[in-house]
Design a protein around this motif. Sequence first.
Motif, PDB file in Angstrom:
ATOM      1  N   ASP A 282       0.839  -1.286  -0.291  1.00 39.83           N
ATOM      2  CA  ASP A 282      -0.210   0.016   0.188  1.00 39.83           C
ATOM      3  C   ASP A 282       1.125   1.491  -0.042  1.00 39.83           C
ATOM      4  O   ASP A 282       0.785   2.032   1.081  1.00 39.83           O
ATOM      5  CB  ASP A 282      -0.818  -0.193   0.770  1.00 39.83           C
ATOM      6  CG  ASP A 282      -2.271  -0.892   1.428  1.00 39.83           C
ATOM      7  OD1 ASP A 282      -2.764  -0.908   0.645  1.00 39.83           O
ATOM      8  OD2 ASP A 282      -2.040  -1.834   1.237  1.00 39.83           O
TER       9      ASP A 282
ATOM     10  N   HIS B  37      -2.840 -10.097  -0.885  1.00 40.63           N
ATOM     11  CA  HIS B  37      -3.746  -8.508  -0.659  1.00 40.63           C
ATOM     12  C   HIS B  37      -4.065  -8.166   0.396  1.00 40.63           C
ATOM     13  O   HIS B  37      -3.982  -7.131   1.445  1.00 40.63           O
ATOM     14  CB  HIS B  37      -3.486  -8.007  -2.050  1.00 40.63           C
ATOM     15  CG  HIS B  37      -3.237  -5.742  -1.623  1.00 40.63           C
ATOM     16  ND1 HIS B  37      -3.016  -5.056  -1.605  1.00 40.63           N
ATOM     17  CD2 HIS B  37      -5.240  -5.529  -2.064  1.00 40.63           C
ATOM     18  CE1 HIS B  37      -3.659  -4.382  -1.207  1.00 40.63           C
ATOM     19  NE2 HIS B  37      -4.974  -4.461  -1.230  1.00 40.63           N
TER      20      HIS B  37
ATOM     21  N   HIS C  75       0.650   3.096  -2.482  1.00 43.67           N
ATOM     22  CA  HIS C  75       0.564   4.219  -3.080  1.00 43.67           C
ATOM     23  C   HIS C  75       1.142   5.426  -4.404  1.00 43.67           C
ATOM     24  O   HIS C  75       0.195   5.947  -3.993  1.00 43.67           O
ATOM     25  CB  HIS C  75      -0.779   4.517  -2.550  1.00 43.67           C
ATOM     26  CG  HIS C  75      -1.919   4.187  -2.072  1.00 43.67           C
ATOM     27  ND1 HIS C  75      -2.896   3.572  -2.829  1.00 43.67           N
ATOM     28  CD2 HIS C  75      -1.976   2.560  -1.207  1.00 43.67           C
ATOM     29  CE1 HIS C  75      -3.558   2.417  -2.844  1.00 43.67           C
ATOM     30  NE2 HIS C  75      -3.348   2.188  -1.151  1.00 43.67           N
TER      31      HIS C  75
ATOM     32  N   HIS D 158      -5.889  -1.455  -6.738  1.00 50.20           N
ATOM     33  CA  HIS D 158      -5.941  -0.078  -7.034  1.00 50.20           C
ATOM     34  C   HIS D 158      -4.402  -0.504  -8.457  1.00 50.20           C
ATOM     35  O   HIS D 158      -4.433   0.074  -9.367  1.00 50.20           O
ATOM     36  CB  HIS D 158      -4.756   0.404  -6.654  1.00 50.20           C
ATOM     37  CG  HIS D 158      -5.977   1.789  -5.623  1.00 50.20           C
ATOM     38  ND1 HIS D 158      -6.136   2.555  -5.550  1.00 50.20           N
ATOM     39  CD2 HIS D 158      -6.583   1.254  -4.357  1.00 50.20           C
ATOM     40  CE1 HIS D 158      -7.209   3.161  -5.039  1.00 50.20           C
ATOM     41  NE2 HIS D 158      -7.659   1.750  -3.749  1.00 50.20           N
TER      42      HIS D 158
ATOM     43  N   GLU E  14     -11.217   2.327   2.070  1.00 51.27           N
ATOM     44  CA  GLU E  14     -10.478   2.163   2.531  1.00 51.27           C
ATOM     45  C   GLU E  14      -9.629   3.436   3.771  1.00 51.27           C
ATOM     46  O   GLU E  14     -10.265   4.570   3.691  1.00 51.27           O
ATOM     47  CB  GLU E  14      -9.016   2.534   1.805  1.00 51.27           C
ATOM     48  CG  GLU E  14      -9.379   1.655   0.960  1.00 51.27           C
ATOM     49  CD  GLU E  14      -7.929   1.377  -0.335  1.00 51.27           C
ATOM     50  OE1 GLU E  14      -6.900   1.358  -0.194  1.00 51.27           O
ATOM     51  OE2 GLU E  14      -8.677   0.228  -1.643  1.00 51.27           O
TER      52      GLU E  14
ATOM     53  N   HIS F  68      -4.485  -1.028   5.614  1.00 50.44           N
ATOM     54  CA  HIS F  68      -4.173   0.663   5.541  1.00 50.44           C
ATOM     55  C   HIS F  68      -4.207   0.682   7.198  1.00 50.44           C
ATOM     56  O   HIS F  68      -3.448   1.890   7.730  1.00 50.44           O
ATOM     57  CB  HIS F  68      -4.419   1.748   5.417  1.00 50.44           C
ATOM     58  CG  HIS F  68      -4.613   1.986   3.541  1.00 50.44           C
ATOM     59  ND1 HIS F  68      -3.640   2.446   3.376  1.00 50.44           N
ATOM     60  CD2 HIS F  68      -4.919   0.991   2.505  1.00 50.44           C
ATOM     61  CE1 HIS F  68      -4.069   2.501   1.851  1.00 50.44           C
ATOM     62  NE2 HIS F  68      -4.945   1.138   1.610  1.00 50.44           N
TER      63      HIS F  68
ATOM     64  N   ASP G  78      -1.353  -2.807  -4.109  1.00 53.56           N
ATOM     65  CA  ASP G  78      -1.112  -1.425  -3.782  1.00 53.56           C
ATOM     66  C   ASP G  78       0.174  -0.449  -3.866  1.00 53.56           C
ATOM     67  O   ASP G  78       0.116   0.317  -3.183  1.00 53.56           O
ATOM     68  CB  ASP G  78      -2.595  -0.796  -2.831  1.00 53.56           C
ATOM     69  CG  ASP G  78      -3.847  -1.010  -3.151  1.00 53.56           C
ATOM     70  OD1 ASP G  78      -3.917  -2.077  -4.007  1.00 53.56           O
ATOM     71  OD2 ASP G  78      -4.289  -1.190  -2.303  1.00 53.56           O
TER      72      ASP G  78
HETATM   73 MN   LIG Z   1      -4.189   0.199  -0.487  1.00 52.09          MN
END
Ligand SMILES: [Mn+2]
Length: 260
Positions: A13, A125, A15, A91, A176, A210, A51
């Motif tokens: 994550d 994930h 991103h 994502h 999220e 997260h 992600d």
């Molecule tokens: Mn994420």
Amino acid sequence: MIATRRQTYFLSDIHLGLDYEGETSAERERLLVDWLMSIEDTAAQVYFLGDIFDYWFEYGEGRQPDYPLFFQQLRTMVGLGIDIRFFTGNHDLWMNDYFPKEYNITIHRTPLIMRLGEKTFFLAHGDGLGKGDIIYKALKRVMTHPLAQWLYGLLPAQLGLSLMRSVSQKSRQGHELESFRSLEEERMVDYCERHPDKDSIDFFILGHRHLPIRYQLQQSSAEYINLGDWIKYKSFASFDGEQLRYDFLQGNHSEDLITN
Ligand SMILES: [Mn+2]
């Protein structure tokens, strides 16, 4: 200096592509790359559990989103013999052969159970695992169909990517980055508690939530680890063959680790 590469690192994550609360994607990329450089001498493997990118699409011919510092660092690490694995997240579901071909990175699209040292790991994930989330599960089935990707690829690259960027932002507002429920209500904890191989797994390591979580499962020696993220926490886990450590890049979030 003789490098002793025996650590396995896990993170998720990140991103990349997202500017969030005063930190640009480029700043996050810099922090990530500095950290990756710092583990070059100790890492045998690095698992990115999804992600990695806030949105991703491969248009071919080098027209995918570009994170030059990160990509260069991946190339360096693979060149050093470090085994790098990417898991797709919600994502960045649409990773195809760019990373395997260009960087010799293995992509995992489904959960992986594997052995490291004396321990057994379940890695994923985490999107769509556990009860509920019916709409997302159906959507994922459509999205992962090659036809959906092919159709999307017909859009001009710029439109395709900006559409993704906005959908990506919406999904984050939706579910999220929300705060912690009780562990009993956490869907991924529940998934691990009910996993048929729970007794033979030592560490369930997931992302997606997260939130930095290290939770001892009921009546079992297994632990559920959530990797947190690199938006707020800059958190990661490492395994030296015996012990699993949970760490934070800037050391100032350790009090946020949720445990039982
Ligand atoms: Mn994420």
